[in-house]
Write a protein that holds these residues in place. Sequence first.
Motif, PDB file in Angstrom:
ATOM      1  N   LYS A 184       0.843  -1.188   0.000  1.00 36.30           N
ATOM      2  CA  LYS A 184       0.000   0.000   0.000  1.00 36.30           C
ATOM      3  C   LYS A 184       0.878   1.238   0.000  1.00 36.30           C
ATOM      4  N   PRO A 185       0.319   2.394  -0.350  1.00 40.38           N
ATOM      5  CA  PRO A 185       1.129   3.610  -0.316  1.00 40.38           C
ATOM      6  C   PRO A 185       1.513   3.952   1.125  1.00 40.38           C
ATOM      7  N   PRO A 186       2.641   4.637   1.297  1.00 39.78           N
ATOM      8  CA  PRO A 186       3.056   5.013   2.650  1.00 39.78           C
ATOM      9  C   PRO A 186       2.013   5.880   3.347  1.00 39.78           C
ATOM     10  N   CYS A 187       1.925   5.720   4.661  1.00 40.54           N
ATOM     11  CA  CYS A 187       1.002   6.544   5.443  1.00 40.54           C
ATOM     12  C   CYS A 187       1.569   7.958   5.574  1.00 40.54           C
ATOM     13  N   GLY A 188       0.840   8.850   6.165  1.00 41.06           N
ATOM     14  CA  GLY A 188       1.282  10.233   6.317  1.00 41.06           C
ATOM     15  C   GLY A 188       2.530  10.387   7.161  1.00 41.06           C
ATOM     16  N   GLU A 189       2.821   9.419   8.000  1.00 40.03           N
ATOM     17  CA  GLU A 189       4.006   9.482   8.847  1.00 40.03           C
ATOM     18  C   GLU A 189       5.249   8.943   8.152  1.00 40.03           C
ATOM     19  N   LEU A 238       9.483   8.392   2.975  1.00 38.63           N
ATOM     20  CA  LEU A 238      10.420   7.445   2.403  1.00 38.63           C
ATOM     21  C   LEU A 238      11.021   7.950   1.101  1.00 38.63           C
ATOM     22  N   PRO A 239      12.327   7.761   0.924  1.00 40.88           N
ATOM     23  CA  PRO A 239      12.904   8.009  -0.390  1.00 40.88           C
ATOM     24  C   PRO A 239      12.496   6.870  -1.331  1.00 40.88           C
ATOM     25  N   GLN A 240      12.657   7.087  -2.622  1.00 38.43           N
ATOM     26  CA  GLN A 240      12.272   6.076  -3.601  1.00 38.43           C
ATOM     27  C   GLN A 240      13.006   4.764  -3.351  1.00 38.43           C
ATOM     28  N   GLY A 241      12.243   3.682  -3.410  1.00 38.58           N
ATOM     29  CA  GLY A 241      12.810   2.351  -3.250  1.00 38.58           C
ATOM     30  C   GLY A 241      12.986   1.887  -1.821  1.00 38.58           C
ATOM     31  N   GLU A 242      12.633   2.701  -0.836  1.00 33.48           N
ATOM     32  CA  GLU A 242      12.813   2.335   0.571  1.00 33.48           C
ATOM     33  C   GLU A 242      11.522   1.763   1.157  1.00 33.48           C
ATOM     34  N   THR A 243      11.672   0.953   2.194  1.00 29.02           N
ATOM     35  CA  THR A 243      10.541   0.354   2.891  1.00 29.02           C
ATOM     36  C   THR A 243      10.500   0.893   4.316  1.00 29.02           C
ATOM     37  N   CYS A 244       9.318   1.237   4.800  1.00 31.48           N
ATOM     38  CA  CYS A 244       9.147   1.752   6.156  1.00 31.48           C
ATOM     39  C   CYS A 244       9.368   0.621   7.160  1.00 31.48           C
ATOM     40  N   ASP A 245      10.214   0.865   8.159  1.00 32.02           N
ATOM     41  CA  ASP A 245      10.484  -0.132   9.194  1.00 32.02           C
ATOM     42  C   ASP A 245       9.303  -0.316  10.137  1.00 32.02           C
ATOM     43  N   ILE A 246       8.415   0.661  10.176  1.00 28.53           N
ATOM     44  CA  ILE A 246       7.299   0.599  11.122  1.00 28.53           C
ATOM     45  C   ILE A 246       6.091  -0.109  10.520  1.00 28.53           C
ATOM     46  N   CYS A 247       5.665   0.335   9.319  1.00 32.17           N
ATOM     47  CA  CYS A 247       4.418  -0.201   8.778  1.00 32.17           C
ATOM     48  C   CYS A 247       4.613  -1.111   7.570  1.00 32.17           C
ATOM     49  N   GLY A 248       5.805  -1.168   6.987  1.00 34.46           N
ATOM     50  CA  GLY A 248       6.062  -2.062   5.863  1.00 34.46           C
ATOM     51  C   GLY A 248       5.706  -1.491   4.502  1.00 34.46           C
ATOM     52  N   ALA A 249       5.240  -0.248   4.443  1.00 38.18           N
ATOM     53  CA  ALA A 249       4.913   0.370   3.160  1.00 38.18           C
ATOM     54  C   ALA A 249       6.195   0.575   2.362  1.00 38.18           C
ATOM     55  N   GLU A 268       7.962   2.672  -1.027  1.00 32.47           N
ATOM     56  CA  GLU A 268       7.908   3.702  -2.065  1.00 32.47           C
ATOM     57  C   GLU A 268       8.587   3.123  -3.306  1.00 32.47           C
ATOM     58  N   PRO A 269       7.912   3.127  -4.478  1.00 31.28           N
ATOM     59  CA  PRO A 269       8.520   2.549  -5.677  1.00 31.28           C
ATOM     60  C   PRO A 269       9.766   3.313  -6.115  1.00 31.28           C
ATOM     61  N   THR A 270      10.656   2.609  -6.811  1.00 29.77           N
ATOM     62  CA  THR A 270      11.856   3.237  -7.350  1.00 29.77           C
ATOM     63  C   THR A 270      11.490   4.046  -8.592  1.00 29.77           C
ATOM     64  N   ALA A 271      12.431   4.856  -9.058  1.00 30.08           N
ATOM     65  CA  ALA A 271      12.206   5.650 -10.270  1.00 30.08           C
ATOM     66  C   ALA A 271      11.962   4.728 -11.466  1.00 30.08           C
ATOM     67  N   ALA A 298       7.836  -9.137  -9.010  1.00 32.34           N
ATOM     68  CA  ALA A 298       7.254  -8.444  -7.860  1.00 32.34           C
ATOM     69  C   ALA A 298       7.358  -6.926  -8.041  1.00 32.34           C
ATOM     70  N   GLU A 299       8.499  -6.450  -8.546  1.00 32.54           N
ATOM     71  CA  GLU A 299       8.671  -5.014  -8.778  1.00 32.54           C
ATOM     72  C   GLU A 299       7.746  -4.523  -9.883  1.00 32.54           C
ATOM     73  N   GLN A 300       7.538  -5.344 -10.911  1.00 27.11           N
ATOM     74  CA  GLN A 300       6.597  -4.987 -11.976  1.00 27.11           C
ATOM     75  C   GLN A 300       5.184  -4.856 -11.417  1.00 27.11           C
ATOM     76  N   ARG A 301       4.800  -5.813 -10.581  1.00 25.54           N
ATOM     77  CA  ARG A 301       3.469  -5.787  -9.973  1.00 25.54           C
ATOM     78  C   ARG A 301       3.300  -4.544  -9.100  1.00 25.54           C
ATOM     79  N   GLU A 302       4.323  -4.204  -8.310  1.00 22.08           N
ATOM     80  CA  GLU A 302       4.272  -2.999  -7.476  1.00 22.08           C
ATOM     81  C   GLU A 302       4.136  -1.747  -8.344  1.00 22.08           C
ATOM     82  N   ALA A 303       4.838  -1.720  -9.475  1.00 19.05           N
ATOM     83  CA  ALA A 303       4.774  -0.570 -10.380  1.00 19.05           C
ATOM     84  C   ALA A 303       3.381  -0.408 -10.951  1.00 19.05           C
ATOM     85  N   ILE A 304       2.767  -1.512 -11.345  1.00 13.46           N
ATOM     86  CA  ILE A 304       1.419  -1.457 -11.905  1.00 13.46           C
ATOM     87  C   ILE A 304       0.409  -1.051 -10.837  1.00 13.46           C
ATOM     88  N   GLU A 305       0.569  -1.552  -9.622  1.00 15.30           N
ATOM     89  CA  GLU A 305      -0.312  -1.149  -8.527  1.00 15.30           C
ATOM     90  C   GLU A 305      -0.148   0.332  -8.233  1.00 15.30           C
TER      91      GLU A 305
END
Length: 96
Positions: free
Chosen positions: A14-19, A22-33, A35-38, A70-77
């Motif tokens: 899912k997209p990152p929450c308001g808190e 994240l820079p592109q390509g990083e995953t939140c340590d708290i919620c797991g969201a 951010e897709p890479t360029a 998996a990255e393709q699927r994330e990009a399409i989502e």
Amino acid sequence: MPLIEIPKDARKGKPPCGECHLPQGETCDICGAREPTAAQMAYGLLWRDHTASPLIHRARKLLLGTLTKAEQREAIEWVTREVGPTTTAEVLQLDF
């Protein structure tokens, strides 16, 4: 100790929450969201473009070789959330 326990995969895919800032390509340590890479964003936008241009087809093919399934699927989502799903009118305009 946190006030409430947040599962690591609470927002996975899912997209990152308001808190989450994240820079592109990083995953939140708290919620797991994530951010897709360029490259994922570019692939998603090209995937969503239904133009029959050979240049767009070539660019899409080049990016396709650099992304996992998996990255393709994330990009399409991601592009579906950003732009919206393909409409019936767009499908009817496609030249097969």
